[in-house]
Structure formats: structure tokens, C-alpha cells
Design a protein around this motif. Structure first.
Motif, short mmCIF file in Angstrom:
data_model
loop_
_atom_site.label_atom_id
_atom_site.label_comp_id
_atom_site.label_asym_id
_atom_site.label_seq_id
_atom_site.Cartn_x
_atom_site.Cartn_y
_atom_site.Cartn_z
N PRO A 84 -10.34 3.16 -6.74
CA PRO A 84 -9.13 2.35 -6.96
C PRO A 84 -7.93 2.94 -6.23
O PRO A 84 -7.74 4.16 -6.22
CB PRO A 84 -8.94 2.43 -8.48
N LEU A 85 -7.13 2.08 -5.61
CA LEU A 85 -5.95 2.52 -4.88
C LEU A 85 -4.74 2.60 -5.79
O LEU A 85 -4.68 1.94 -6.83
CB LEU A 85 -5.67 1.56 -3.72
N LEU A 86 -3.75 3.39 -5.41
CA LEU A 86 -2.53 3.51 -6.19
C LEU A 86 -1.69 2.24 -6.04
O LEU A 86 -1.71 1.58 -4.99
CB LEU A 86 -1.71 4.71 -5.72
N PRO A 87 -0.92 1.86 -7.09
CA PRO A 87 -0.10 0.64 -7.02
C PRO A 87 0.87 0.63 -5.85
O PRO A 87 1.06 -0.41 -5.21
CB PRO A 87 0.65 0.65 -8.36
N GLN A 88 1.51 1.77 -5.54
CA GLN A 88 2.47 1.78 -4.45
C GLN A 88 1.80 1.61 -3.09
O GLN A 88 2.40 1.05 -2.17
CB GLN A 88 3.28 3.08 -4.46
N THR A 89 0.57 2.07 -2.95
CA THR A 89 -0.16 1.82 -1.70
C THR A 89 -0.34 0.32 -1.50
O THR A 89 -0.14 -0.21 -0.40
CB THR A 89 -1.53 2.52 -1.74
N ARG A 90 -0.72 -0.35 -2.57
CA ARG A 90 -0.91 -1.79 -2.50
C ARG A 90 0.42 -2.50 -2.28
O ARG A 90 0.53 -3.41 -1.45
CB ARG A 90 -1.57 -2.30 -3.79
N ARG A 91 1.45 -2.09 -3.02
CA ARG A 91 2.75 -2.76 -2.91
C ARG A 91 3.33 -2.61 -1.52
O ARG A 91 3.79 -3.58 -0.90
CB ARG A 91 3.72 -2.20 -3.95
N HIS A 92 3.34 -1.39 -0.98
CA HIS A 92 3.93 -1.17 0.33
C HIS A 92 3.13 -1.86 1.43
O HIS A 92 3.71 -2.38 2.39
CB HIS A 92 4.03 0.33 0.62
N SER A 93 1.82 -1.89 1.31
CA SER A 93 1.00 -2.60 2.29
C SER A 93 1.28 -4.09 2.26
O SER A 93 1.41 -4.75 3.30
CB SER A 93 -0.49 -2.34 2.03
N LEU A 94 1.40 -4.65 1.06
CA LEU A 94 1.70 -6.07 0.91
C LEU A 94 3.08 -6.40 1.47
O LEU A 94 3.26 -7.41 2.16
CB LEU A 94 1.62 -6.48 -0.56
N LEU A 95 4.07 -5.56 1.17
CA LEU A 95 5.41 -5.81 1.68
C LEU A 95 5.44 -5.75 3.21
O LEU A 95 6.06 -6.59 3.85
CB LEU A 95 6.39 -4.79 1.10
N ALA A 96 4.77 -4.76 3.79
CA ALA A 96 4.72 -4.68 5.24
C ALA A 96 4.05 -5.92 5.83
O ALA A 96 4.48 -6.45 6.86
CB ALA A 96 3.96 -3.41 5.67
N HIS A 97 3.00 -6.40 5.16
CA HIS A 97 2.30 -7.60 5.62
C HIS A 97 3.20 -8.83 5.48
O HIS A 97 3.30 -9.64 6.41
CB HIS A 97 1.02 -7.78 4.80
N LEU A 98 3.88 -8.96 4.33
CA LEU A 98 4.76 -10.11 4.11
C LEU A 98 5.95 -10.10 5.06
O LEU A 98 6.44 -11.16 5.47
CB LEU A 98 5.24 -10.14 2.66
N LEU A 99 6.42 -8.92 5.42
CA LEU A 99 7.55 -8.80 6.33
C LEU A 99 7.10 -8.87 7.80
O LEU A 99 7.90 -8.60 8.70
CB LEU A 99 8.30 -7.49 6.07
N ARG A 100 5.83 -9.19 8.00
CA ARG A 100 5.27 -9.44 9.33
C ARG A 100 5.38 -8.21 10.24
O ARG A 100 5.61 -8.34 11.45
CB ARG A 100 5.96 -10.63 10.00
N VAL A 101 5.21 -7.02 9.68
CA VAL A 101 5.11 -5.84 10.52
C VAL A 101 3.82 -5.97 11.32
O VAL A 101 2.74 -6.09 10.73
CB VAL A 101 5.09 -4.55 9.67
N PRO A 102 3.88 -5.98 12.65
CA PRO A 102 2.71 -6.34 13.46
C PRO A 102 1.50 -5.44 13.29
O PRO A 102 0.37 -5.92 13.29
CB PRO A 102 3.25 -6.27 14.90
N SER A 103 1.71 -4.13 13.19
CA SER A 103 0.58 -3.19 13.13
C SER A 103 0.66 -2.36 11.85
O SER A 103 1.71 -1.78 11.56
CB SER A 103 0.58 -2.25 14.34
N ILE A 104 -0.43 -2.32 11.09
CA ILE A 104 -0.48 -1.53 9.85
C ILE A 104 -1.57 -0.49 10.00
O ILE A 104 -2.74 -0.81 10.24
CB ILE A 104 -0.73 -2.43 8.63
N VAL A 105 -1.17 0.77 9.86
CA VAL A 105 -2.08 1.91 10.01
C VAL A 105 -2.12 2.66 8.68
O VAL A 105 -1.08 2.97 8.10
CB VAL A 105 -1.60 2.86 11.13
N PHE A 106 -3.31 2.94 8.18
CA PHE A 106 -3.46 3.77 6.98
C PHE A 106 -3.77 5.20 7.41
O PHE A 106 -4.74 5.43 8.16
CB PHE A 106 -4.59 3.24 6.09
N ALA A 107 -2.96 6.14 6.94
CA ALA A 107 -3.19 7.56 7.21
C ALA A 107 -3.63 8.21 5.90
O ALA A 107 -2.83 8.33 4.97
CB ALA A 107 -1.92 8.22 7.75
N VAL A 108 -4.88 8.60 5.83
CA VAL A 108 -5.43 9.23 4.63
C VAL A 108 -5.08 10.72 4.69
O VAL A 108 -5.68 11.48 5.46
CB VAL A 108 -6.95 9.02 4.52
#
Length: 435
Positions: A140-164
Motif C-alpha cells: 500500500p502507498l502512502l496517502p501523500q504519494t497518491r495525493r501529490h501524484s494525482l495533483l501533478a496529473h490534474l495540473l497537467r505536469v507533462p512528465s511524472i517520475v517516481f524516485a524510490v
């Protein structure tokens, strides 16, 4: 179990785009290591001044220096060990220049993350692998990981990179199974949310593993984080399509009585313009011909999206700050529209309450006439809601006091975005993204 790196090759860009600075933000939960990661990028790229380095070494008192202090500039940030405000830093490699926005991870400061995302070309979302339950089959992912990813997606940030991050904590994991599980969880979440992931890379911001230098591990043969960033395209305004330019400033030439030519200045949001083109002024609907196009005070043949330009008409037309100059018939002003609303205020968004909204350079009164649903960031389900609390995202219907030439945010990040301001407190309360 072998971890297969997830990375999509970015096509070679033209020479002009390749030399443009990449604006990217870092986001994630508290203590995920965002500030340390940026400090590592600055340190490894030798973008730290000598006096800054001396200060860090004195504070460390013989211990390893704390790279997070390079971005945490506020005293409260240093005292609490968290990022509160967005910190901007600059560095360059032989291949590219970068502008970094270090966004806060605490849920209380999500509004600052929205501010940073609005103008970014990419988002690096950090995932702290030490905070995740790797014993579960589906991590399970943390809530803020999901929230920030969703916000970046909704704000049309062209490239999303996950750094583990903090991959060094799994030194005993010689097979990379932990990273593979987290990568699978991120891909499942991204698929559910409709997010296109550019890359998922393992890093150790503290030790510098796979940040600027490739990771020395048998289970990973993908690029370093810096290699990914150097390959990403910049977000450019759309040159194709009809002209759209918000008027920011009106200047008058000459002195004395009578009509003097006026120049209407603004940053072109879409399309291009040249002398002789017919244009329409909104909301008045008056049409005119372009007599002259100016940039930096000089007459030019044409101007394109992303450039600031001054337009001179062939006749006298009443144009004010906040108006839009568009190709005739390309935009129809609306007084009611549907939008995604990211709510940032501690006072909830309420149906029927009046707010100020800003679109381009114009302020208009508005009210939320309906809240269709709220997005549950844990399940991504659309749930019934009668108000939106701080940091919640919903689908709303908005009514305006005066019509505005709106566009879908997916097509135009300028014409499709509005900010919401509380008329009583003057706080920025939310971000509207036209659907």
C-alpha cells in the motif's frame, strides 16, 4: 526476483528545446528525503558556493553534512526538520540547465505544492521505501504519494517520475525484490488513476546512489535520476491552433490630444500572430486587423505561443487589461462550466458561496452551484459530497458573474485554469481546472 526498470525513452528533441531549462518539482510525504535529494543534486553538480559548504561543514561538526539545509531556508524549517515553503534552486550539467522547486510534503502545505506544479515541466515524486510494508503481496502507498501524484496529473505536469528513495536501507536485499514490489504498486496506482509514468528509479539521496551516478546493483540496469531528467522534454505552449492571448498591459504611444496608437501586451497562450491577421477581442466581440507585432519594443514579423508580444491594431478599439485577443470565432465566452477543484483553504468550499476567481488577468465574481462528487484519494472512487475540505479534490459546477473565454485545461494550461480567492480573507482558496 529481478526488478525490471521501468523507463520510457524520450525522443530526441530539436536543438532549441534541448537547451531550454527543465523546471521540475519534488514532492512526497514528510521525511521522504526531498530536500536531501535536491541537496545531493546541487552537491554532485558542484552548484554549492564555497561559503555555503563551509557553513554546512561547521554545522556538521565532523559528521556527514546535512544536504537538506541547502533548501530549507526558513528558520522554522530548520528547527522542525520539515519543508514549509516552496524553495527554488538552480543547477546545470554539461547537458542541461535545471530549475528545481522543493515542495512541502506535509498535508498542511499541499497548497504550496499546487503552486509549484502549475508551471513545472516534470514532477519527481519521492517514495520512502522504509515507510512501506514490503511484507504484503500488494504494497500500500502512502496517502501523500497518491495525493501529490494525482495533483501533478490534474495540473497537467507533462512528465511524472517516481524516485524510490532510501534504497540503501535494503542492502541485504540482493535480488531487488523490495524495489520490484514498490514499482508494481506504483504502476497499479498509476494505471487506476490514468497517470502516464515516465520512469521509476531507485535512489539513495543520502549516499548519492543512482542520483547522478548509476546504481551498482545486479538487479537494476536502468538510468540514474539525473539521466532521466536530462532526457525529459519541456512543456511548451501549443503553437498549433487558433491565437489566444490574455492582455496584461496596455501602453500608449506619443503625447498630446487625440487618438494615439496603443499596444496590447501579453504572453501568447496558444497559436501565433503576424501583421495582417484578423483578431477578435473578448468579451466585447469587436474585431480588428493586426497592424504591427512587437517584441521587446521592436517590430517583428510574427510571435508564437510562449512569447510575450505587443499587438497594435489597425483602428481604435477599446481593449483593457484582462481582455483576451483571439482568432475570430475560436472561443465562446461562458458563464457556467464544469471543473476539477483542488481545495486548499481551511474553510471548506461550499455550494452557493461567492468567491473571486482569476482567469488570465481578469477578476470575476463566481459561486459554486454544485459539487458533483469528491475524489477519494485512497480508492480513487467518486463519492458524494456537499462541501470540499482542505486538500480535497472534487468535480464542481461554477457560475460566473460575467462570461469568460474558457478552454479545457487539458488543451490549454492558461485559458483552462482559474484560481479561487476568498473575498473575506483574500486567501487563495483553490485551483479550478476546466473540464
Amino acid at each position: 526476483m529481478s526488478a525490471v526498470p521501468h523507463f520510457e525513452t524520450v525522443h530526441q528533441q530539436d536543438v532549441d528545446t534541448q537547451h531550454r531549462a527543465l523546471r521540475f518539482l519534488t514532492a512526497g510525504s514528510v521525511d521522504d528525503g526531498k530536500s536531501t535529494l535536491i541537496g545531493r543534486l546541487l552537491f554532485d553538480s558542484r552548484a554549492i558556493l564555497a561559503d555555503q559548504l563551509d557553513t554546512l561543514e561547521r554545522r556538521a561538526a565532523g559528521q556527514p553534512i546535512d544536504l537538506s539545509l541547502l533548501t530549507d531556508g526558513l528558520e522554522a524549517e530548520r528547527e522542525q526538520g520539515i519543508t514549509i515553503d516552496v524553495a527554488y534552486r538552480y543547477f546545470a550539467t554539461k547537458a542541461r540547465k535545471f530549475i528545481i522547486a522543493d515542495a512541502p510534503g506535509h498535508e498542511q502545505y499541499t497548497r504550496n505544492m499546487v503552486t509549484a506544479a502549475a508551471g513545472s515541466d516534470a514532477a519527481v515524486v519521492l517514495v520512502d521505501i522504509t515507510k512501506l510494508d514490503l511484507a504484503q503481496a500488494e504494497v500500500p502507498l502512502l496517502p501523500q504519494t497518491r495525493r501529490h501524484s494525482l495533483l501533478a496529473h490534474l495540473l497537467r505536469v507533462p512528465s511524472i517520475v517516481f524516485a524510490v528513495n532510501k534504497i540503501d536501507a535494503l542492502a541485504a536485499d540482493a535480488t531487488g525484490e523490495g524495489f520490484a514490489k514498490v514499482s508494481a504498486a506504483l504502476r497499479r496506482f498509476a494505471e487506476e488513476a490514468g497517470i502516464t509514468v515516465t520512469a521509476i528509479v531507485p535512489v539513495s539521496a543520502l549516499n548519492g546512489d543512482n542520483v547522478t551516478q548509476p546504481l551498482d546493483a545486479a538487479w537494476y540496469n536502468g538510468p540514474s535520476l539525473l539521466q532521466v531528467l536530462e532526457s525529459l522534454p519541456t512543456a511548451q505552449e501549443t503553437v498549433e491552433g487558433p491565437l489566444q492571448q490574455p492582455v496584461q498591459y496596455v501602453s500608449k504611444e506619443g503625447e498630446g490630444t487625440g487618438y494615439q496608437p496603443r499596444t496590447f501586451w501579453g504572453r501568447i497562450a496558444q497559436g501565433q500572430v503576424k501583421a495582417g491577421d484578423e483578431v477578435e477581442v473578448l468579451p466585447s466581440g469587436v474585431k480588428a486587423l493586426i497592424a504591427e507585432v512587437r517584441r521587446a519594443g521592436e517590430t517583428v514579423a510574427h510571435a508564437v505561443a510562449g512569447e510575450s508580444a505587443g499587438l497594435v491594431f489597425d483602428r481604435q478599439v477599446d481593449v483593457s487589461r484582462g481582455d483576451w485577443i483571439v482568432a475570430p470565432g475560436s472561443a465562446a465566452p461562458r458563464q457556467q462550466f464544469e471543473a476539477t477543484l483542488a481545495w486548499l483553504d481551511t474553510e471548506p468550499a461550499q455550494i452557493g458561496r461567492k468567491y473571486w476567481v482569476r482567469h488570465g488577468n481578469r477578476w470575476v465574481q463566481a459561486r459554486i452551484s454544485a459539487i458533483e462528487h469528491r475524489l477519494d484519494i485512497h480508492t480513487l472512487a467518486e463519492t458524494e459530497a456537499h462541501e470540499l475540505a482542505v486538500n480535497e479534490i472534487g468535480h464542481v459546477v461554477v457560475e460566473l458573474q460575467a462570461p469568460l473565454p474558457l478552454a479545457a485545461y487539458a488543451d490549454n494550461r492558461v485559458a483552462g485554469a482559474l484560481i479561487v480567492v476568498d473575498p473575506t480573507s483574500n486567501r487563495t482558496s483553490g485551483a479550478l481546472l476546466v473540464r
